[in-house]
Write an enzyme that holds these catalytic residues in place. Structure first.
Site, short mmCIF file in Angstrom:
data_model
loop_
_atom_site.label_atom_id
_atom_site.label_comp_id
_atom_site.label_asym_id
_atom_site.label_seq_id
_atom_site.Cartn_x
_atom_site.Cartn_y
_atom_site.Cartn_z
N GLY A 1 -8.04 -26.52 0.88
CA GLY A 1 -8.35 -25.28 1.59
C GLY A 1 -7.43 -25.14 2.79
O GLY A 1 -6.83 -26.13 3.25
N CYS B 1 -7.28 -33.17 -0.54
CA CYS B 1 -6.68 -32.50 0.61
C CYS B 1 -7.75 -32.11 1.63
O CYS B 1 -8.36 -32.96 2.24
CB CYS B 1 -5.82 -31.32 0.16
N TYR B 2 -8.03 -30.81 1.80
CA TYR B 2 -9.12 -30.41 2.70
C TYR B 2 -10.42 -31.09 2.31
O TYR B 2 -11.23 -31.49 3.16
CB TYR B 2 -9.29 -28.89 2.68
N HIS C 1 -2.38 -33.83 -3.74
CA HIS C 1 -2.93 -33.00 -4.83
C HIS C 1 -2.63 -33.63 -6.19
O HIS C 1 -1.54 -33.44 -6.74
CB HIS C 1 -2.35 -31.59 -4.77
N GLU D 1 -3.76 -32.68 -8.96
CA GLU D 1 -3.84 -31.66 -10.01
C GLU D 1 -2.53 -30.98 -10.32
O GLU D 1 -2.37 -30.36 -11.38
CB GLU D 1 -4.90 -30.61 -9.65
N ASP E 1 -7.65 -11.86 -26.34
CA ASP E 1 -9.02 -12.12 -25.88
C ASP E 1 -10.05 -11.30 -26.65
O ASP E 1 -11.04 -11.85 -27.15
CB ASP E 1 -9.13 -11.83 -24.38
N LYS F 1 -6.97 -19.16 -20.98
CA LYS F 1 -6.21 -18.50 -22.06
C LYS F 1 -5.83 -19.45 -23.19
O LYS F 1 -5.97 -19.11 -24.37
CB LYS F 1 -4.96 -17.84 -21.47
#
Length: 513
Positions: free
Chosen positions: A55, A82-83, A169, A171, A227, A369
């Protein structure tokens, strides 16, 4: 849900959706929840683990997002990023301060590989940092498991309570062993088995829809895109003839697309569907006349969609359910809790208050997706449909900057057709996540055949992405771009300039508006 779940607690960071994607890549379901969610609501979801996101705030500012200390007493494994790592330290009695030296980008760190989080990873590795504050002192019970040359607490843990934290991070792809760290947290620390698979999702979703709808009727909004097509086939397998698919040609589709959709799903198509085509081009043009603000255009298009569906529903009798191809990025970008609205989607935030249907069914609402495509293949939908180029619900309405007119639609349809044709000829189509032509609102002076012109600039866009939450510009060979430019200027009346959009997401979005 019966699936194992990891909750991603959103504190407003840039990569929050990417965290969920990384967890799902481990075949474990992840759900992004706002930090305002109550502790009771979290307990009701019965998660196997919780991840605190990054954040932009400082935890020592009391106006910043916080969470009650009791979450650490639930006995549920928590990973702070992180945050999220600073929030864990601050809440549990550690010290967080402004860092003497900020860290951004790729950073070398050393880690303690005896940590369950770092099992199977080299002692020295490369991670992605993005912080101006740092943990100056860890809480009682925590040990430091990672550090960089300027960050004394690049990682920490209290293994006895299953509390883990990284200042970096894991990710993002720039963290070399990030996927392994996420996998270690999900499997080794949280004890997940990995039950989030498309075959089981499709099977359980069909059963769920069949039980919910019963012998009542449903109306599916079919655009012909990936979709809505997957949603339509899923619903068809669940309720058969009780499903009617309405395809609205709003005059904002790609060139020839209306006829192509009807050829696939219509009476002579491949599927046993009740198919209705509504030609409403002028109706949408009239509603959009004079409107230039993109959010307003999205709202108008969304509301008009519903009005058309209501009218068609009344023609076929009582209809209890409206089916939409909403997917998870639509939900997230439309805003979770106090998170920022990136852009409203006509099938999420753009619905009018007054709808004649009793309930909306969104069978793909949980999926990203790439997961939608995998579900489509599980349903037996041909690859050429499953991997069709994505197209926004508002169509060319958000690929035309400024007012939408029939003339502008013609220009962008023709330019987009040429662009897609040349990408196909060059053999590049399967390697690009999404590509299209859009129309800017810029007009400029040009010279064509010794005559002065004052025409529009077309913008070409192409991005590489796996999850449509982040994206990088595609490096299309210059000779291909040059051929596209020559053809568009020579063949599309009203265009005298072609631009290529290099912007990544973030800070931009994939669509132009």
């Amino acid at each position: 849900m019966t699936n194992e779940m990891i909750i991603v607690l959103d504190f407003g960071g840039q990569y929050n959706q990417l965290i969920a994607r990384r967890v799902r890549e481990c075949n474990v379901y992840a759900e992004v929840c706002p930090y305002t969610i109550s502790l009771d609501a979290i307990k009701a979801k019965n998660p196997k683990g919780i991840i605190f996101t990054g954040g932009p705030n400082s935890v020592y500012d009391e106006t910043s997002p916080h969470y009650e200390k009791a979450i650490f007493e639930l006995g549920i494994p928590i990973l702070g990023i992180c945050y999220g790592s600073q929030l864990m330290a601050y809440t549990l009695g550690g010290d967080v301060k402004t860092a003497p030296v900020s860290e951004y980008g790729k950073t070398d760190i050393e880690i303690n590989t005896s940590s369950k989080l770092f099992h199977g990873i080299d002692t020295k590795t490369v991670v992605w940092m993005s912080h101006t504050d740092y943990i100056a002192a860890v809480p009682i019970g925590f040990s430091i498991t990672g550090q960089s040359s300027v960050c004394p607490v690049a990682a920490m843990e209290d293994a006895s309570r299953n509390l883990y934290a990284t200042q970096f991070h894991p990710e993002v792809m720039h963290t070399v062993d990030g996927k392994k760290m996420i996998s270690n947290f999900v499997y080794t620390i949280c004890g997940c088995k990995g039950d989030w698979r498309m075959d089981s999702f499709v099977e359980s979703k069909i059963k769920e829809i069949r039980e919910k709808v019963g012998d009542r009727k449903a109306l599916c909004a079919l655009s012909g895109g990936v979709d809505s097509s997957v949603a339509a086939v899923l619903m068809s397998k669940a309720i058969g003839k009780n499903l009617t698919c309405v395809f609205v040609d709003h005059g904002l589709l790609r060139k020839n697309e209306g006829d192509e959709v009807e050829a696939v799903f219509g009476p002579n198509g491949n599927y046993e569907l009740n198919f209705i085509r509504v030609n409403a081009q002028q109706r949408f043009y009239d509603k959009l006349a004079g409107v230039t603000e993109p959010e307003k255009k999205r709202k108008i298009i969304g509301e008009e969609f519903i009005r058309v569906f209501e009218e068609e529903a009344k023609k076929i009798g009582a209809v209890d359910f409206l089916v939409q191809g909403t997917i998870y990025p639509d939900v997230i970008e439309s805003g979770l809790g106090k998170s920022a609205v990136i852009k409203s989607h006509h099938n999420v935030g753009g619905l009018p208050d007054c709808v004649d249907f009793k309930e909306i069914i969104e069978p793909l609402r949980q999926l990203f997706k790439d997961e939608v495509r995998r579900a489509g293949l599980e349903l037996g939908i041909p690859e050429y449909l499953v991997y069709r180029q994505p197209f926004p619900g508002p169509g060319l309405g958000v690929r035309i900057v400024g007012e939408v007119t029939a003339e502008k639609v013609r220009i962008v349809q023709d330019a987009d057709y040429i662009y897609r044709e040349e990408i196909e000829k060059a053999g590049l189509s399967k390697g690009i996540g999404q590509y299209f032509a859009a129309l800017s609102n810029m007009r400029s002076v040009g010279v064509m055949g010794d005559f002065r012109t004052y025409d529009y600039a077309v913008v070409l866009r192409a991005v590489n992405t796996s999850d449509f939450m982040t994206a990088d510009c595609t490096e299309i060979p210059f000779e291909v771009l040059q051929k596209c430019m020559n053809r568009i200027i020579n063949e599309v009346k009203g265009v005298n300039r072609v631009l290529y959009d290099l912007t990544s997401k973030p800070p931009g979005t994939i669509e132009l508006e």
